[in-house]
Design a protein around this motif. Sequence first.
Motif, mmCIF file in Angstrom:
data_model
loop_
_atom_site.group_PDB
_atom_site.id
_atom_site.type_symbol
_atom_site.label_atom_id
_atom_site.label_comp_id
_atom_site.label_asym_id
_atom_site.label_seq_id
_atom_site.Cartn_x
_atom_site.Cartn_y
_atom_site.Cartn_z
ATOM 1 N N MET A 286 0.764 -1.173 0.120
ATOM 2 C CA MET A 286 0.043 0.139 -0.039
ATOM 3 C C MET A 286 0.685 1.400 0.076
ATOM 4 O O MET A 286 1.832 1.250 0.900
ATOM 5 C CB MET A 286 -0.927 -0.143 1.381
ATOM 6 N N ASN A 287 0.515 2.159 -0.970
ATOM 7 C CA ASN A 287 1.142 3.409 -1.119
ATOM 8 C C ASN A 287 1.019 4.154 0.100
ATOM 9 O O ASN A 287 0.225 4.377 1.030
ATOM 10 C CB ASN A 287 0.918 4.163 -2.099
ATOM 11 N N ARG A 288 2.164 4.813 0.777
ATOM 12 C CA ARG A 288 2.103 5.889 1.926
ATOM 13 C C ARG A 288 2.913 7.202 1.633
ATOM 14 O O ARG A 288 3.860 7.141 1.222
ATOM 15 C CB ARG A 288 2.740 4.944 3.003
ATOM 16 N N THR A 289 1.953 8.111 1.953
ATOM 17 C CA THR A 289 2.881 9.626 1.424
ATOM 18 C C THR A 289 2.528 10.126 2.806
ATOM 19 O O THR A 289 1.585 10.327 3.732
ATOM 20 C CB THR A 289 1.953 10.232 0.399
ATOM 21 N N VAL A 290 3.327 11.280 2.950
ATOM 22 C CA VAL A 290 3.275 12.327 4.080
ATOM 23 C C VAL A 290 3.417 13.724 3.294
ATOM 24 O O VAL A 290 4.432 13.855 2.438
ATOM 25 C CB VAL A 290 4.451 12.057 5.106
ATOM 26 N N GLN A 291 2.444 14.433 3.843
ATOM 27 C CA GLN A 291 2.586 15.798 3.304
ATOM 28 C C GLN A 291 3.376 16.790 4.307
ATOM 29 O O GLN A 291 2.919 16.970 5.209
ATOM 30 C CB GLN A 291 1.073 16.486 3.026
ATOM 31 N N VAL A 292 4.452 17.189 3.937
ATOM 32 C CA VAL A 292 5.551 18.158 4.787
ATOM 33 C C VAL A 292 5.098 19.370 4.559
ATOM 34 O O VAL A 292 5.230 19.861 3.285
ATOM 35 C CB VAL A 292 6.919 17.672 4.415
ATOM 36 N N GLY A 293 4.943 20.489 5.434
ATOM 37 C CA GLY A 293 4.870 21.652 5.272
ATOM 38 C C GLY A 293 6.322 22.252 5.862
ATOM 39 O O GLY A 293 6.700 22.100 6.998
ATOM 40 N N ILE A 294 7.052 23.226 5.225
ATOM 41 C CA ILE A 294 8.112 24.008 5.721
ATOM 42 C C ILE A 294 8.040 25.282 5.760
ATOM 43 O O ILE A 294 7.176 26.002 4.931
ATOM 44 C CB ILE A 294 9.529 23.621 4.998
ATOM 45 N N ILE A 295 8.526 25.932 6.622
ATOM 46 C CA ILE A 295 8.462 27.446 7.102
ATOM 47 C C ILE A 295 9.884 28.053 7.104
ATOM 48 O O ILE A 295 10.559 27.879 7.897
ATOM 49 C CB ILE A 295 7.716 27.883 8.250
ATOM 50 N N GLN A 296 10.064 28.967 5.813
ATOM 51 C CA GLN A 296 11.462 29.630 6.167
ATOM 52 C C GLN A 296 11.195 30.957 5.860
ATOM 53 O O GLN A 296 10.384 31.635 5.367
ATOM 54 C CB GLN A 296 12.168 29.206 4.492
ATOM 55 N N GLN A 297 11.519 31.751 7.136
ATOM 56 C CA GLN A 297 11.206 32.962 7.521
ATOM 57 C C GLN A 297 12.297 33.784 8.005
ATOM 58 O O GLN A 297 13.420 33.498 8.464
ATOM 59 C CB GLN A 297 10.049 33.046 8.405
ATOM 60 N N GLN A 298 12.160 35.388 7.865
ATOM 61 C CA GLN A 298 13.096 36.185 8.547
ATOM 62 C C GLN A 298 12.596 36.620 9.995
ATOM 63 O O GLN A 298 11.453 37.005 9.967
ATOM 64 C CB GLN A 298 13.206 37.431 7.584
ATOM 65 N N ASN A 299 13.452 36.392 10.974
ATOM 66 C CA ASN A 299 12.933 36.635 12.209
ATOM 67 C C ASN A 299 12.944 38.381 12.773
ATOM 68 O O ASN A 299 13.955 38.914 12.054
ATOM 69 C CB ASN A 299 13.413 35.939 13.351
ATOM 70 N N VAL A 300 12.222 38.670 13.421
ATOM 71 C CA VAL A 300 12.306 40.193 14.058
ATOM 72 C C VAL A 300 12.818 39.812 15.428
ATOM 73 O O VAL A 300 12.955 38.866 16.122
ATOM 74 C CB VAL A 300 11.099 40.657 13.782
ATOM 75 N N ALA A 301 12.845 41.064 16.239
ATOM 76 C CA ALA A 301 13.251 41.010 17.649
ATOM 77 C C ALA A 301 12.244 40.665 18.695
ATOM 78 O O ALA A 301 12.447 40.009 19.600
ATOM 79 C CB ALA A 301 13.910 42.365 18.169
ATOM 80 N N ASP A 302 10.956 40.878 18.251
ATOM 81 C CA ASP A 302 9.718 40.606 18.979
ATOM 82 C C ASP A 302 9.398 39.050 18.878
ATOM 83 O O ASP A 302 8.880 38.495 17.917
ATOM 84 C CB ASP A 302 8.524 41.429 18.997
ATOM 85 N N VAL A 303 9.433 38.494 20.200
ATOM 86 C CA VAL A 303 9.009 36.874 20.225
ATOM 87 C C VAL A 303 7.516 36.907 19.895
ATOM 88 O O VAL A 303 7.249 35.855 19.068
ATOM 89 C CB VAL A 303 9.314 36.471 21.553
ATOM 90 N N HIS A 304 6.744 37.584 20.269
ATOM 91 C CA HIS A 304 5.259 37.383 19.858
ATOM 92 C C HIS A 304 4.854 37.569 18.479
ATOM 93 O O HIS A 304 4.237 36.893 17.877
ATOM 94 C CB HIS A 304 4.268 38.156 20.823
ATOM 95 N N SER A 305 5.659 38.533 17.918
ATOM 96 C CA SER A 305 5.532 38.900 16.545
ATOM 97 C C SER A 305 6.029 37.444 15.465
ATOM 98 O O SER A 305 5.163 37.157 14.626
ATOM 99 C CB SER A 305 6.177 40.023 16.074
ATOM 100 N N ASN A 306 7.107 36.990 15.993
ATOM 101 C CA ASN A 306 7.647 35.632 15.305
ATOM 102 C C ASN A 306 6.561 34.541 15.499
ATOM 103 O O ASN A 306 6.272 33.840 14.479
ATOM 104 C CB ASN A 306 9.008 35.249 15.822
ATOM 105 N N ARG A 307 5.775 34.342 16.594
ATOM 106 C CA ARG A 307 5.147 33.524 16.990
ATOM 107 C C ARG A 307 3.774 33.572 16.109
ATOM 108 O O ARG A 307 3.028 32.621 15.502
ATOM 109 C CB ARG A 307 4.686 33.147 18.506
#
Length: 295
Positions: free
Chosen positions: A1-22
């Motif tokens: 049986m075929n098995r696949t996984v859908q993988v999501g990636i997030i490449q981002q530029q961070n800022v100084a504020d933790v809450h903004s990044n989250r």
Amino acid sequence: MNRTVQVGIIQQQNVADVHSNRATIATKVKSLAEEGAKLVVLQELHDTPYFCQTEDTDLFDLAEPIPGAATEFYSHLAKEHRVVLITSLFERRSAGLYHNTAVVFEKNGTMLGKYRKMHIPDDPGFYEKFYFTPGDIGFEPIDTSIGRIGVLVCWDQWFPEAARLMTLAGAEILIYPTAIGWSDMDDHAEQIRQKDAWIISQRAHAVANGIPVVSVNRVGRELDPSNSTSGIQFWGNSFVAGPQGEMLYEAPSDQEAIRVIELDMTRSEQVRRWWPFLRDRRIESYDGLLKRFLK
């Protein structure tokens, strides 16, 4: 049986504020889940700028206990969007004892396990030995609803031993949250050599072990708070490679990116049948690997 996984990636530029990044991460996780992602991978130390450019004891205030406020936030995020979530946190274990720690959450929000970064660099602009104690829980894959995953962190990706040990323990995917970039002291040709070596080494882990590799890097310039250098230009190029090292996706070097990539997990089984490297290992002859150097 075929098995696949859908993988999501997030490449981002961070800022100084933790809450903004989250908040940015939460928006992107929601988007990836809506596109069908079942596993979402974040970059190394995604809550903050890359603070290891300088040695500053006040920056230990950025660390949090595990469990703590950060794990509560990401647990809720994983549960809300029904995804397995790979995070990368600055762990406060005790006063004077801190780790660079990846934490894995199940789609119901349960914290399944963690991995403490084992290989710690110490280079100009990457003063990680000042902040992080080397990991002490070994190379143990974590079982999730999408399979058994081997999470390693950044500098670990240069060491074939780490990838091999995760594979020998049953990892089906190798995942590398990463923060790596260029110094302006290097010319363009040297920068390209560095980036290419980074990609080649990890694709080699995929080939040698017959399993996919997911590597997620940050992007953009982050300034040196001490002003002793011009900072780091993180080179992005997050990528996903299949079990023969084939490139399934590569992000740009100069902009943020989110993407869902399908992994065919049944392909690893076939590749290992064609290229049975694990069968042909001469384990009785590898004692030298336990020595620092053989001369």
